[in-house]
Design a protein around this motif. Structure first.
Motif, PDB file in Angstrom:
ATOM      1  N   ALA A   1       0.821  -1.211   0.000  1.00 60.28           N
ATOM      2  CA  ALA A   1       0.000   0.000   0.000  1.00 60.28           C
ATOM      3  C   ALA A   1       0.856   1.263   0.000  1.00 60.28           C
ATOM      4  O   ALA A   1       0.508   2.261  -0.648  1.00 60.28           O
ATOM      5  N   LEU A   2       1.975   1.245   0.704  1.00 56.19           N
ATOM      6  CA  LEU A   2       2.857   2.416   0.721  1.00 56.19           C
ATOM      7  C   LEU A   2       3.457   2.672  -0.654  1.00 56.19           C
ATOM      8  O   LEU A   2       3.546   3.821  -1.102  1.00 56.19           O
TER       9      LEU A   2
ATOM     10  N   ILE B   1      -2.881   7.105   3.561  1.00 55.07           N
ATOM     11  CA  ILE B   1      -2.821   8.456   4.126  1.00 55.07           C
ATOM     12  C   ILE B   1      -1.367   8.867   4.356  1.00 55.07           C
ATOM     13  O   ILE B   1      -0.955   9.992   4.050  1.00 55.07           O
ATOM     14  N   MET B   2      -0.580   7.948   4.883  1.00 60.95           N
ATOM     15  CA  MET B   2       0.829   8.225   5.151  1.00 60.95           C
ATOM     16  C   MET B   2       1.581   8.577   3.871  1.00 60.95           C
ATOM     17  O   MET B   2       2.412   9.497   3.847  1.00 60.95           O
TER      18      MET B   2
ATOM     19  N   GLU C   1      -7.231  13.346   7.609  1.00 67.02           N
ATOM     20  CA  GLU C   1      -6.669  12.652   8.768  1.00 67.02           C
ATOM     21  C   GLU C   1      -7.617  11.533   9.200  1.00 67.02           C
ATOM     22  O   GLU C   1      -8.672  11.780   9.782  1.00 67.02           O
ATOM     23  N   SER C   2      -7.239  10.304   8.907  1.00 64.21           N
ATOM     24  CA  SER C   2      -8.067   9.161   9.297  1.00 64.21           C
ATOM     25  C   SER C   2      -7.887   8.872  10.779  1.00 64.21           C
ATOM     26  O   SER C   2      -6.965   9.364  11.427  1.00 64.21           O
ATOM     27  N   ILE C   3      -8.762   8.032  11.316  1.00 65.26           N
ATOM     28  CA  ILE C   3      -8.691   7.701  12.741  1.00 65.26           C
ATOM     29  C   ILE C   3      -7.379   6.985  13.052  1.00 65.26           C
ATOM     30  O   ILE C   3      -6.705   7.307  14.042  1.00 65.26           O
ATOM     31  N   SER C   4      -7.022   6.017  12.221  1.00 58.30           N
ATOM     32  CA  SER C   4      -5.790   5.265  12.458  1.00 58.30           C
ATOM     33  C   SER C   4      -4.568   6.176  12.417  1.00 58.30           C
ATOM     34  O   SER C   4      -3.650   6.045  13.246  1.00 58.30           O
TER      35      SER C   4
END
Length: 281
Positions: free
Chosen positions: A113-114, A220-221, A233-236
């Protein structure tokens, strides 16, 4: 002989169980314990009771992250399942080189995913603006979430398509033949024959999609790091960023516990709803 075999199986499971307890159960319990403290991730801490949980409901940043995460999960789930089902129907039909296309569509799921996120980051930041003459969608708080949806859906479509293909292959041909005699073709064939028979596979995909998208982190990262202006900004990501580097370990542990409960409740509700639909059919 049977007792020896049972003992062998037991001995095999002990290391696995020990690893699970060490790396899953114990951290989970410690996280719950820290959620009742003001622990900053280092040093000493004091017990604060339910204060962290109470503060969660008045924290605007937490509320914003929950809103974004649920919006992302809903939109990504819909997009992923619609496209996956269309692709599965196409790949399950009589076309040439079906095996090649199935392998090609599964390729995104093999990539990390990254890695996918950084590739799309470059695409959204440099290539797409150069082609369209506009700024990057990741730099706009109103459109950055769309880029995250695209990346999440693009990678999730691979597995979902394979699951739908597996479901379509379980539908007997004589069902279509009988339906054809009754005039069920095209959309009617899909609605009244195909879809009711693949509902179990649809349920699996829905549960997996919602769970995975609610826990979105790597994308997100790689894409936005929660920006711009904390709009993605997701919860994780919030739990990781503020808990590990922001000195809110105890507070974000409480956030993680609440998030865990939310995911479990949603998953159970989805399974019960899907089960009731299957029983009706």
């Amino acid at each position: 002989m049977k007792n020896d075999r049972k003992m062998t199986f037991l001995l095999i499971t002990i290391p696995i169980l020990a690893l699970f307890v060490c790396f899953n159960t114990i951290p989970l319990i410690r996280g719950v314990v820290y959620s009742f403290t003001n622990f900053r991730g280092f040093g000493t801490y004091d017990w604060v009771g339910l204060r962290n949980y109470i503060d969660l409901f008045s924290d605007a940043r937490v509320g914003k992250s929950y809103w974004f995460t649920f919006k992302l999960a809903v939109v990504s789930t819909i997009v992923t399942n619609v496209i996956s089902l269309v692709l599965a129907l196409a790949l399950n039909s009589k076309i040439r080189a079906k095996s090649f296309f199935r392998g090609a569509y599964f390729l995104p799921n093999v990539l990390g995913a990254l890695v996918v996120g950084y590739i799309f980051n470059y695409f959204f930041t440099y290539i797409l603006p150069a082609l369209t003459g506009t700024s990057s969608i990741l730099s706009n708080p109103g459109t950055a979430w769309i880029g995250v949806v695209v990346v999440c859906a693009w990678q999730a479509i691979a597995m979902n398509t394979i699951i739908y293909i597996s479901g379509l292959q379980t539908v007997p041909e004589d069902v279509y033949e009988a339906g054809g005699l009754d005039g069920a073709t095209g959309w009617k064939q899909f609605r009244y024959l195909t879809f009711p028979l693949i509902i179990p596979f649809f349920s699996i995909n829905m549960v997996l999609c919602v769970k995975n998208f609610l826990m979105v982190f790597d994308q997100i990262m790689a894409l936005t790091k929660g920006g711009p202006a904390q709009s993605t900004e997701s919860i994780s990501y919030l739990i990781y960023n503020n808990g590990m580097a922001g000195g809110q370990f105890g507070f974000q542990s409480a956030n993680a516990v609440v998030f865990f409960v939310v995911i479990v409740v949603l998953s159970v509700a989805q399974m019960k709803f899907s089960g009731s639909k299957e029983e009706q059919l």
